[in-house]
Design a protein around this motif. Structure first.
Motif: not given
Length: 290
Positions: A253-262
């Motif tokens: 139902l959902t996705k996960t991911a990584h985020l590179t901070p600004a």
């Protein structure tokens, strides 16, 4: 008992005698030049090596004295040059520090213009937790400067975190990489919602977590994530970072991911505090009751 006879020689007589002897020797030398030639030769053979030896010793001593003099001169010049190099190195470091500080102020100025609608106060980081990153740190502005809890903090290219504690002339900021941080985010391009979670262990790889992305969200690696309008503390539209490594969750139902901070959380020296607090969301049911 026999008395010793004392001889008193007049220095004047001694001088005259010596002069006469020299005169006689000179006269004999000129008068019997040929007869005395073998004697001169023999004397020359004896004296010349001695003179050469004395001359060699004299030249050697002179050379050593000259070398010592040159060495002392070079040592003094070397000490002077080292001192000059040290001064130049120090001045160069000061100039580099000034340049880096100017570059940081230029970045803050650009950031200020980027979020021109928000009032801001600049501050310096004065203390951080004893780890590799700035997940929690203190700044040199506080209540006397208009700083309050829940004010948003920005630096670099976007969101740093939020003010969680305020003193008279200081405040503590919790950054978005802290384990206890949760930020309501939104994909700028599609307006799909998500939650950005701080994770210090994950930040070892330079990223933090993103979850609760709709499975149907048309998002891809590199998409920008900004603060969502539904956030109860964070002002809308502040850049959080860039998405990567999207995966579908087991619930399908959902996705996960990584985020590179600004923002680079390895080093923070100056920040901007937005002095405008997020207006609390109005509950529609409460409005109807009124």
């Amino acid at each position: 008992m026999r008395r010793r006879t004392k001889f008193n020689i007049n220095p004047k007589h001694l001088f005259i005698s010596g002069a006469l002897l020299c005169f006689v020797l000179i006269f004999v030398s000129f008068q019997y030049k040929e007869q005395l030639s073998p004697v001169k030769t023999a004397a020359g053979n004896v004296i010349s090596p001695m003179q050469n030896g004395i001359n060699s010793i004299g030249h050697a001593i002179s050379d050593q004295v000259e070398k010592l003099s040159s060495l002392n001169k070079l040592l003094k010049e070397n000490a002077t040059l080292k001192n000059q190099v040290g001064n130049l190195s120090y001045e160069n470091k000061i100039l580099l520090q000034d340049k880096y500080e100017l570059d940081r102020f230029r970045d803050l100025y650009k950031l200020d213009k980027k979020y021109a609608d928000y009032p801001k106060v600049g501050a310096r980081v004065i203390d951080a937790d004893p780890n590799s990153w700035y997940n929690s740190f203190r700044i040199d502005k506080g209540a006397d400067d208009g700083i309050a809890v829940n004010m948003n903090v920005i630096a670099g290219n976007g969101l740093v975190g939020i003010v969680e504690e305020v003193g008279k002339n200081w405040a503590r900021v919790k950054s978005i990489i802290d384990d206890s941080s949760n930020v309501s985010g939104m994909f700028l391009k599609t307006s799909d919602q998500c939650i950005v979670n701080g994770d210090l262990e994950l930040y070892n790889s330079g990223v933090i977590g993103v979850e609760l992305i709709s499975k149907d969200a048309k998002v891809s690696d590199g998409y920008e994530v900004v603060t969502s309008p539904i956030s109860d503390k964070y002002l809308q539209g502040i850049l959080i970072g860039y998405i990567s490594d999207l995966t579908v969750d087991p619930n399908n139902l959902t996705k996960t991911a990584h985020l590179t901070p600004a923002v680079d959380f390895d080093r923070l020296e100056e920040v901007l505090i937005i002095t405008e607090l997020k207006e609390p969301l109005v509950d529609i049911d409460d409005t109807k009751k009124k």
